[in-house]
Design a protein around this motif. Structure first.
Motif, PDB file in Angstrom:
ATOM      1  N   THR A  74       0.855  -1.188   0.000  1.00  0.00           N
ATOM      2  CA  THR A  74       0.000   0.000   0.000  1.00  0.00           C
ATOM      3  C   THR A  74       0.891   1.238   0.000  1.00  0.00           C
ATOM      4  O   THR A  74       2.093   1.158   0.271  1.00  0.00           O
ATOM      5  CB  THR A  74      -0.916   0.022   1.237  1.00  0.00           C
ATOM      6  N   VAL A  75       0.293   2.393  -0.303  1.00  0.00           N
ATOM      7  CA  VAL A  75       1.040   3.649  -0.307  1.00  0.00           C
ATOM      8  C   VAL A  75       1.203   4.119   1.138  1.00  0.00           C
ATOM      9  O   VAL A  75       0.227   4.284   1.865  1.00  0.00           O
ATOM     10  CB  VAL A  75       0.310   4.717  -1.146  1.00  0.00           C
ATOM     11  N   THR A  76       2.456   4.292   1.563  1.00  0.00           N
ATOM     12  CA  THR A  76       2.769   4.775   2.905  1.00  0.00           C
ATOM     13  C   THR A  76       3.731   5.956   2.776  1.00  0.00           C
ATOM     14  O   THR A  76       4.266   6.200   1.692  1.00  0.00           O
ATOM     15  CB  THR A  76       3.432   3.662   3.743  1.00  0.00           C
ATOM     16  N   THR A  79       7.030   4.983   1.029  1.00  0.00           N
ATOM     17  CA  THR A  79       7.041   4.408  -0.324  1.00  0.00           C
ATOM     18  C   THR A  79       7.837   5.305  -1.267  1.00  0.00           C
ATOM     19  O   THR A  79       7.556   6.499  -1.381  1.00  0.00           O
ATOM     20  CB  THR A  79       5.611   4.244  -0.857  1.00  0.00           C
ATOM     21  N   LEU A  84       5.620   4.124  -6.904  1.00  0.00           N
ATOM     22  CA  LEU A  84       4.308   4.658  -7.294  1.00  0.00           C
ATOM     23  C   LEU A  84       4.137   4.599  -8.809  1.00  0.00           C
ATOM     24  O   LEU A  84       3.003   4.556  -9.302  1.00  0.00           O
ATOM     25  CB  LEU A  84       4.163   6.108  -6.812  1.00  0.00           C
ATOM     26  N   SER A  93      14.984   1.782  -3.435  1.00  0.00           N
ATOM     27  CA  SER A  93      13.692   2.077  -2.793  1.00  0.00           C
ATOM     28  C   SER A  93      13.759   1.767  -1.297  1.00  0.00           C
ATOM     29  O   SER A  93      13.130   2.452  -0.480  1.00  0.00           O
ATOM     30  CB  SER A  93      12.581   1.286  -3.457  1.00  0.00           C
ATOM     31  N   SER A 117      -4.743   8.334  -0.088  1.00  0.00           N
ATOM     32  CA  SER A 117      -3.591   7.751  -0.777  1.00  0.00           C
ATOM     33  C   SER A 117      -3.145   8.620  -1.948  1.00  0.00           C
ATOM     34  O   SER A 117      -1.940   8.724  -2.224  1.00  0.00           O
ATOM     35  CB  SER A 117      -3.940   6.338  -1.279  1.00  0.00           C
ATOM     36  N   GLU A 118      -4.081   9.266  -2.653  1.00  0.00           N
ATOM     37  CA  GLU A 118      -3.699  10.113  -3.782  1.00  0.00           C
ATOM     38  C   GLU A 118      -2.922  11.334  -3.317  1.00  0.00           C
ATOM     39  O   GLU A 118      -1.901  11.713  -3.909  1.00  0.00           O
ATOM     40  CB  GLU A 118      -4.946  10.534  -4.565  1.00  0.00           C
ATOM     41  N   ALA A 121       0.506  10.201  -2.234  1.00  0.00           N
ATOM     42  CA  ALA A 121       1.356   9.927  -3.385  1.00  0.00           C
ATOM     43  C   ALA A 121       1.857  11.222  -4.016  1.00  0.00           C
ATOM     44  O   ALA A 121       3.023  11.320  -4.430  1.00  0.00           O
ATOM     45  CB  ALA A 121       0.593   9.092  -4.416  1.00  0.00           C
ATOM     46  N   THR A 125       5.790  12.471  -4.316  1.00  0.00           N
ATOM     47  CA  THR A 125       6.341  12.757  -5.641  1.00  0.00           C
ATOM     48  C   THR A 125       6.896  14.172  -5.750  1.00  0.00           C
ATOM     49  O   THR A 125       7.919  14.393  -6.420  1.00  0.00           O
ATOM     50  CB  THR A 125       5.268  12.534  -6.713  1.00  0.00           C
TER      51      THR A 125
END
Length: 342
Positions: A74-76, A79, A84, A93, A117-118, A121, A125
């Motif tokens: 999952t996105v943490t 991450t 992604l 990573s 999560s979006e 992310a 980024t």
């Protein structure tokens, strides 16, 4: 490095410890050094963890134990950006996740945050974490958290050396003051620079070796390709031969069938010929019997004719005799008449 089989454990995780607030600098560096050492051993084995986070770190008296990551990622906040984008986990990573965990141990908060999560992310980024307040720590963590893998520390060994320098610097600061700390730090950094040069030279030598191995492998691959082409040609020839043999077998089967039919025809002709011979022999026997019967009949007829002719000859002879007798009588009667007349 110890891997736990299950996520559920009675030991205290780093996540539970961080719920109480940030760690003291000495503890944070000690746990981070233990984590870096575990990741170094893992990477030397050619593997990557792929899910480093405070939840998968169990605190022990001697350091940390690294648990297995969840099967469904999952996105943490830990991450890496390339994950992604769909990249596979690797040493780089893991190094990003290490920097994120170290940042949270030092500040009490994760380096990236988001309502969902979006948003999280997007922060990973594009966002840059706030400063820790220590230039050396900021340099170490910011290099780990670089957005592009190529801008991060390239080996966990370098991170371990930085961690050891920071730990020594922290201890010197507590005991001897900043002046001595700077001197020791400069000495250690010079030593580290020398070690880094040696490691770089070794890495370059290994890269040359790898290049040579790749070249040899390429040559061997070319040979294998040529062998494969030759093998394919042989396989094609074998396939043609097999096809030819199959055709011959089919022709042989057709010939055998033709011979079988010819044999059947010969048997049939012989059978018909035998039947015709038997019929002809029967006809001949009947004809012979008829001829024999006709011969016997003709013989009997000839015998009858012979007898009849003999009888006819006798009759003619008697007739002739009778005529002669009659003629004699007739000759005698005129003489008697003449005598009477006289």
């Amino acid at each position: 490095m110890t891997y736990k089989i299950d996520w559920l454990t009675n030991s205290r995780t780093l996540s539970q410890r961080l719920a109480e607030g940030r760690l003291p600098l000495a503890d944070a560096l000690r746990y981070a050094t233990a984590l870096a050492e575990s990741l170094r051993r893992l990477h030397e084995e050619g593997r990557a963890h792929g899910g480093v986070s405070p939840t998968c770190m169990t605190l022990t008296e001697t350091g940390v134990e690294l648990l297995t990551p969840p099967e469904t990622p999952t996105v943490t906040p830990y991450t890496a950006p390339e994950l992604l984008r769909g990249a596979a986990p690797d040493a780089s990573s893991d190094l990003f996740a290490f920097g994120a965990v170290l940042y949270e141990m030092l500040t009490g908060s994760p380096p990236f945050d988001g309502d969902d999560s979006e948003a999280l992310a997007a922060a990973i980024t594009h966002a840059t974490p706030l400063s820790i307040g220590n230039p050396d720590l900021d340099r170490l963590v910011s290099t780990c958290l670089a957005k592009e893998p190529g801008a991060r520390w390239q080996r966990m060994q370098m991170v371990l050396m930085e961690m050891k320098l920071l730990r020594v610097s922290a201890r010197r600061t507590e005991s001897d003051g900043s002046t001595r700390r700077d001197r020791v730090e400069a000495t250690l950094r010079a030593e580290m620079q020398h070690l880094e040069t040696r490691l770089t030279a070794r890495a370059e030598a290994q890269e040359r070796t790898v290049s040579d191995l790749q070249r040899v492998a390429s040559e061997q691959l070319s040979v294998l390709h040529a062998s494969s082409s030759a093998l394919n040609a042989v396989r094609l020839q074998l396939a043609d031969v097999a096809q030819h043999v199959s055709t011959i077998q089919e022709q042989a089967a057709g010939t055998a069938r033709g011979l079988e039919l010819l044999g059947e025809r010969i048997v049939s002709v012989e059978r018909n010929a035998a039947q015709r011979v038997e019929t002809h022999e029967a006809s001949v026997r009947e004809a012979l019997q008829s001829l024999e019967q006709a011969h016997r009949t003709q013989a009997a007829a000839l015998e009858s004719a012979r007898i009849a002719m003999a009888q006819t000859d006798d009759l003619v002879e008697r007739v002739v005799e009778s005529l002669e007798a009659l003629q004699g009588l007739m000759l005698e009667q005129p003489q008697e008449r003449v005598a009477v007349a006289c």
